[in-house]
Write a protein that holds these residues in place. Structure first.
Motif, PDB file in Angstrom:
ATOM      1  N   GLY A 138     -35.707 -60.410  16.258  1.00  9.67           N
ATOM      2  CA  GLY A 138     -36.557 -59.798  17.268  1.00  9.67           C
ATOM      3  C   GLY A 138     -37.656 -58.950  16.684  1.00  9.67           C
ATOM      4  O   GLY A 138     -38.128 -57.996  17.320  1.00  9.67           O
ATOM      5  N   ILE A 139     -38.099 -59.281  15.465  1.00 11.15           N
ATOM      6  CA  ILE A 139     -39.147 -58.530  14.776  1.00 11.15           C
ATOM      7  C   ILE A 139     -40.151 -59.530  14.205  1.00 11.15           C
ATOM      8  O   ILE A 139     -39.738 -60.510  13.556  1.00 11.15           O
ATOM      9  CB  ILE A 139     -38.572 -57.698  13.610  1.00 11.15           C
ATOM     10  CG1 ILE A 139     -37.344 -56.892  14.054  1.00 11.15           C
ATOM     11  CG2 ILE A 139     -39.634 -56.760  13.055  1.00 11.15           C
ATOM     12  CD1 ILE A 139     -36.615 -56.220  12.895  1.00 11.15           C
ATOM     13  N   LEU A 171     -31.438 -50.776  10.527  1.00  9.85           N
ATOM     14  CA  LEU A 171     -32.618 -50.860  11.372  1.00  9.85           C
ATOM     15  C   LEU A 171     -33.029 -52.286  11.720  1.00  9.85           C
ATOM     16  O   LEU A 171     -33.836 -52.486  12.639  1.00  9.85           O
ATOM     17  CB  LEU A 171     -33.795 -50.163  10.683  1.00  9.85           C
ATOM     18  CG  LEU A 171     -33.671 -48.649  10.537  1.00  9.85           C
ATOM     19  CD1 LEU A 171     -34.732 -48.115   9.588  1.00  9.85           C
ATOM     20  CD2 LEU A 171     -33.771 -47.963  11.897  1.00  9.85           C
ATOM     21  N   THR A 172     -32.501 -53.273  10.996  1.00  9.13           N
ATOM     22  CA  THR A 172     -32.939 -54.654  11.210  1.00  9.13           C
ATOM     23  C   THR A 172     -31.812 -55.627  11.546  1.00  9.13           C
ATOM     24  O   THR A 172     -32.047 -56.628  12.226  1.00  9.13           O
ATOM     25  CB  THR A 172     -33.653 -55.205   9.964  1.00  9.13           C
ATOM     26  OG1 THR A 172     -32.706 -55.335   8.893  1.00  9.13           O
ATOM     27  CG2 THR A 172     -34.808 -54.300   9.529  1.00  9.13           C
ATOM     28  N   GLY A 173     -30.624 -55.383  11.043  1.00  7.21           N
ATOM     29  CA  GLY A 173     -29.555 -56.379  11.154  1.00  7.21           C
ATOM     30  C   GLY A 173     -29.662 -57.474  10.118  1.00  7.21           C
ATOM     31  O   GLY A 173     -28.789 -58.335  10.018  1.00  7.21           O
ATOM     32  N   ARG A 178     -32.637 -48.269  17.580  1.00  6.60           N
ATOM     33  CA  ARG A 178     -32.662 -47.406  16.394  1.00  6.60           C
ATOM     34  C   ARG A 178     -34.082 -47.266  15.859  1.00  6.60           C
ATOM     35  O   ARG A 178     -34.504 -46.182  15.447  1.00  6.60           O
ATOM     36  CB  ARG A 178     -31.742 -47.988  15.317  1.00  6.60           C
ATOM     37  CG  ARG A 178     -30.275 -48.045  15.724  1.00  6.60           C
ATOM     38  CD  ARG A 178     -29.477 -48.915  14.775  1.00  6.60           C
ATOM     39  NE  ARG A 178     -28.178 -49.287  15.340  1.00  6.60           N
ATOM     40  CZ  ARG A 178     -27.399 -50.252  14.880  1.00  6.60           C
ATOM     41  NH1 ARG A 178     -27.791 -50.964  13.812  1.00  6.60           N
ATOM     42  NH2 ARG A 178     -26.252 -50.528  15.455  1.00  6.60           N
ATOM     43  N   ARG A 179     -34.833 -48.369  15.866  1.00  3.17           N
ATOM     44  CA  ARG A 179     -36.225 -48.308  15.402  1.00  3.17           C
ATOM     45  C   ARG A 179     -37.068 -47.459  16.345  1.00  3.17           C
ATOM     46  O   ARG A 179     -37.968 -46.728  15.906  1.00  3.17           O
ATOM     47  CB  ARG A 179     -36.817 -49.716  15.280  1.00  3.17           C
ATOM     48  CG  ARG A 179     -36.190 -50.561  14.184  1.00  3.17           C
ATOM     49  CD  ARG A 179     -37.006 -51.814  13.907  1.00  3.17           C
ATOM     50  NE  ARG A 179     -37.140 -52.690  15.065  1.00  3.17           N
ATOM     51  CZ  ARG A 179     -36.264 -53.612  15.425  1.00  3.17           C
ATOM     52  NH1 ARG A 179     -35.145 -53.793  14.720  1.00  3.17           N
ATOM     53  NH2 ARG A 179     -36.480 -54.382  16.482  1.00  3.17           N
ATOM     54  N   ALA A 180     -36.783 -47.525  17.644  1.00  2.00           N
ATOM     55  CA  ALA A 180     -37.533 -46.717  18.605  1.00  2.00           C
ATOM     56  C   ALA A 180     -37.288 -45.229  18.369  1.00  2.00           C
ATOM     57  O   ALA A 180     -38.226 -44.414  18.440  1.00  2.00           O
ATOM     58  CB  ALA A 180     -37.134 -47.104  20.027  1.00  2.00           C
ATOM     59  N   GLU A 213     -30.487 -55.674  20.132  1.00  2.00           N
ATOM     60  CA  GLU A 213     -30.904 -54.606  21.046  1.00  2.00           C
ATOM     61  C   GLU A 213     -30.589 -53.231  20.474  1.00  2.00           C
ATOM     62  O   GLU A 213     -31.307 -52.253  20.727  1.00  2.00           O
ATOM     63  CB  GLU A 213     -30.242 -54.773  22.408  1.00  2.00           C
ATOM     64  CG  GLU A 213     -28.731 -54.666  22.403  1.00  2.00           C
ATOM     65  CD  GLU A 213     -28.144 -54.864  23.792  1.00  2.00           C
ATOM     66  OE1 GLU A 213     -28.099 -53.876  24.549  1.00  2.00           O
ATOM     67  OE2 GLU A 213     -27.753 -56.005  24.097  1.00  2.00           O
ATOM     68  N   HIS A 214     -29.538 -53.156  19.680  1.00  2.00           N
ATOM     69  CA  HIS A 214     -29.180 -51.875  19.068  1.00  2.00           C
ATOM     70  C   HIS A 214     -30.147 -51.522  17.939  1.00  2.00           C
ATOM     71  O   HIS A 214     -30.558 -50.360  17.810  1.00  2.00           O
ATOM     72  CB  HIS A 214     -27.750 -51.931  18.548  1.00  2.00           C
ATOM     73  CG  HIS A 214     -26.735 -52.128  19.630  1.00  2.00           C
ATOM     74  ND1 HIS A 214     -26.342 -51.115  20.469  1.00  2.00           N
ATOM     75  CD2 HIS A 214     -26.042 -53.229  20.017  1.00  2.00           C
ATOM     76  CE1 HIS A 214     -25.443 -51.573  21.318  1.00  2.00           C
ATOM     77  NE2 HIS A 214     -25.245 -52.850  21.070  1.00  2.00           N
TER      78      HIS A 214
END
Length: 492
Positions: A166-167, A106-108, A66-68, A61-62
């Protein structure tokens, strides 16, 4: 280490996967080739290991938030953020891979060769993460290629990666071609993936790419809740690493500074991903060299040990802590005088870290205390403290700035604009180090002989809070008498 096969480049893998041809073998391999029977045998008889129902990673979720924020900053532009590739250490061996900070932030994700692409849409961006899929079993990649799964371990399938991150995920071997055909404005984080830069060579400019890099650096100035938890975890593990070192000082005396280095490294690998930077294990006069990482010197009773080290967590957040310790457990009177001066300077610096203060305030507060001590000790003639600070004369013995931002990089946010960093205003969520020091070089004829070869630094990781600050590394004692008592307890 086995040495039968040779890694292929992503370009070679793409061609061979499409043609389902055998992977090229190492020039001097012991086997002349692969028989048709063996190749056929290796294609079948393997259990289905696909993982289902995976929960998203803790920071999903973090990373989405950050991407948003990134999307909102650069509307209508394609944004490309690579993880980077393996780097050769020697011949056919590579350094351990560490994903680029921007990509991991940005991705984890922390795997090699990955690329995050944000495609502009009418109201924002669509994110796609390009990754290496599971090794191909039809052409033998999984057991013949140097980066095949039987050689380096299983990697997640694209479907698994989508669940975890989540991508939406695609095969990274398609990304260069897709970017080559892309139209419209593009920005890329440079310096991590030459194939991506080649694909974008006529679509980007250095100035626009630097704006993206600067934005991502400044975005990390204020840490979110996940990042603060990781930094605390890093500091907790680092404190245990320092305890390990104190318990083993007798073994270091029998060997060298490298015993200290290895002892701390063991803790870093047990509790995290790695060390966050090369450990400084500086005994005796080596403590006056700011970044002493050779760590090959003697460890002697009666000298000081300056240990500057930090554990990097599995999510790539690092601590950065320094303690200066009497190797025999007790400071000499002169060592204690110098140590106490640095401690007072650090206390003044930490007190200056609070919301609304400038980044420079803690540096100025620490430097004033050190200048006062140097003047009082008669090392600067009859000059006033104000004049010493105006001319910067204390820097002969203080040398460096009193701290820096901390996070995924030990010197985090390094390419942020000066007005946002050094001239910026502190706010809750900022994490920085406070690390004053005094260093009297062994060949410095301007100080009394007994000072020469003594170096002291004390460093802690400080989080700006709503009402002041929190010392994330306060598990480790700082005051001289507390340090001596702590060491005596650990040594039993």
């Amino acid at each position: 280490m086995s040495e039968e096969l040779i890694p292929e480049t992503p370009e070679q893998e793409t061609e061979e996967n499409e043609a389902a041809e055998p992977i090229k073998q190492r020039k001097n391999g012991l086997y002349p080739g692969v028989s048709d029977e063996l190749a056929e045998n290796m294609k079948s008889g393997w259990a289905d290991t696909e993982l289902h129902g995976l929960e998203p990673i803790a920071q999903a979720e973090h990373t989405a938030a950050r991407r948003a924020a990134l999307s909102a900053r650069f509307p209508g532009e394609r944004l490309v953020i690579p993880a980077g590739n393996l780097k050769t250490r020697s011949n056919d061996t590579e350094y351990a891979f560490r994903a680029s900070t921007e990509y991991a932030y940005l991705t984890g994700d922390r795997t090699q060769d990955g690329v995050l692409v944000l495609e502009p849409t009418g109201d924002g961006h669509e994110a796609t993460i390009y990754l290496l899929p599971r090794s191909n079993r039809e052409n033998g990649e999984f057991w013949l290629d140097g980066q095949g799964e039987l050689w380096v371990g299983r990697r997640h399938s694209l479907a698994e990666a989508e669940q975890l991150l989540g991508i939406p995920a695609k095969d990274v071997r398609e990304v260069a071609a897709a970017l080559t055909e892309a139209t419209g404005p593009v920005r890329n984080v440079r310096g991590h993936d030459a194939s991506i830069e080649a694909a974008l060579t006529d679509k980007v400019t250095a100035e626009r790419d630097e704006e993206l890099r600067v934005y991502l650096s400044e975005a990390r100035l204020v840490k979110d809740a996940f990042e603060i938890t990781e930094l605390q975890k890093a500091c907790d593990a680092t404190a245990r690493g320092f305890e390990d070192v104190v318990r083993s000082l007798d073994k270091a005396e029998a060997t060298s500074e490298r015993f200290i280095e290895g002892t701390f490294f063991l803790r870093a690998r047990i509790e995290g991903n790695d060390i966050g930077y090369g450990s400084i294990c500086a005994a005796g006069p080596h403590a006056t060299t700011l970044h002493w990482v050779r760590n090959d010197g003697a460890v002697r009773s009666g000298d000081l040990l300056l240990l500057d080290a930090g554990v990097e967590t599995n999510e790539l957040y690092t601590a950065d802590v320094t303690r200066t310790l009497p190797i025999n457990g007790t400071f000499s009177p002169l060592q204690r005088k110098i140590y106490d001066a640095v401690y007072e300077a650090q206390e003044a610096g930490i007190a200056a870290v609070k919301p609304g203060a400038t980044f420079r305030d803690f540096h100025d507060a620490s430097q004033r205390v050190l200048a006062e001590k140097l003047v009082a000790w008669g090392l600067l003639g009859d000059l006033s403290v104000d004049k010493v600070l105006e001319l910067g004369l204390q820097r002969r013995w203080t040398l460096h700035g009193t701290g820096h931002m901390l996070g995924m990089d030990v010197h985090d946010c390094a390419v942020a604009r000066t007005e946002a960093y050094v001239d910026g205003i502190l706010e809750p969520g900022v994490c920085l180090t406070v690390e004053p020091g005094l260093y009297f070089q062994a060949d410095d004829l301007t100080v009394p002989e007994e000072y020469r070869g003594i170096g002291v630094r004390i460093e802690d990781d400080i989080l700006v809070t709503e009402d002041g600050n929190r010392n994330l590394s306060d598990q480790l004692p700082r005051r001289a008498d507390e340090v001596e008592a702590w060491m005596a307890q650990l040594k039993g």
